[in-house]
Design an enzyme around this catalytic site. Structure first.
Site, PDB file in Angstrom:
ATOM      1  NE  ARG A  39     -25.112 -12.765  37.578  1.00 57.86           N
ATOM      2  CZ  ARG A  39     -25.555 -12.927  36.329  1.00 57.86           C
ATOM      3  NH1 ARG A  39     -25.436 -14.095  35.740  1.00 57.86           N
ATOM      4  NH2 ARG A  39     -26.089 -11.918  35.692  1.00 57.86           N
TER       5      ARG A  39
ATOM      6  CG  LEU B  46     -32.279  -6.893  35.222  1.00 57.99           C
ATOM      7  CD1 LEU B  46     -32.388  -6.568  33.740  1.00 57.99           C
ATOM      8  CD2 LEU B  46     -32.552  -8.367  35.454  1.00 57.99           C
ATOM      9  CG  ASP B  47     -25.891  -9.039  37.467  1.00 59.67           C
ATOM     10  OD1 ASP B  47     -26.109  -9.034  36.239  1.00 59.67           O
ATOM     11  OD2 ASP B  47     -25.561 -10.064  38.088  1.00 59.67           O
ATOM     12  CB  SER B  48     -22.940  -4.914  35.158  1.00 52.38           C
ATOM     13  OG  SER B  48     -22.144  -5.886  35.801  1.00 52.38           O
ATOM     14  CG  ASP B  50     -28.855 -10.181  35.009  1.00 54.30           C
ATOM     15  OD1 ASP B  50     -28.637 -11.311  34.545  1.00 54.30           O
ATOM     16  OD2 ASP B  50     -29.037  -9.952  36.204  1.00 54.30           O
TER      17      ASP B  50
END
Lengths: 86, 91
Positions: A39, B46-48, B50
């Site tokens: 991230r 959610l993101d990629s 997740d």
């Protein structure tokens, strides 16, 4: 293989490898570090830099795999956070 | 019906329940928002990364391995349900 696929595949491999630490503290740290590491660099768009980071991640993957294997050779009592399941 | 057996494929309603259960138990997801139509990114926030973790949770739940190419196509609960229902080794 596209960059995106490659990065997500690396993430998955690192998560898998991190999960195989037998010791709770090492395992949780590794999982946290992998999530955070990806991230932190989520905004990077320069292909050369991405390639460099993927290379770095691949090296880390080898380290995690090696250390997780070593951790399996020296089992310890379950951590209190893991409860008594299993 | 013919002699073809579908015994190895899982029941769709059962798969749906289990898929939704997996998604609901994911830390960052609000369980109240989860339906079979939910999109991981646009509906559940959610993101990629997740999404990769959710797919890993499906792999654990159904003891199967999802190739990266296939995993990328799984973006909604429904995609996951379709994939798992069509997978002969899902348990």
């Amino acid at each position: 293989m596209g960059e995106r696929t490659q990065v997500l595949a690396l993430f998955k491999k690192l998560m898998r490898a991190s999960r195989s630490f037998t010791h709770y503290n090492f395992r949780e740290y590794a999982l946290r570090r992998v999530r955070l590491g990806f991230r932190e660099k989520a905004g990077v768009s320069d292909p050369a830099q991405i390639a460099e980071l993927v290379g770095e991640g691949s090296k880390q993957l080898e380290v995690v795999r090696k250390q997780a294997l070593i951790s399996q050779l020296y089992p310890q009592a379950r951590h209190v956070m893991e409860g008594t399941r299993k | 019906m013919g002699a073809r057996s579908f015994a190895t494929f899982l029941d769709r309603a059962d798969v749906t329940d289990r898929v939704l259960g997996v998604v609901k138990s994911f830390e960052k997801v609000d369980p109240a928002k989860v339906t079979a139509k939910s999109h991981f990114v646009s509906d559940l926030g959610l993101d990629s990364l997740d999404t990769v973790e959710v797919v890993m949770a499906f792999e654990d739940e159904f003891t199967l391995e999802i190739e990266d190419k296939e995993a990328e196509k799984i973006q909604t609960c429904e995609d996951a349900i379709n994939f798992i229902c069509a997978h002969p080794h899902a348990k």
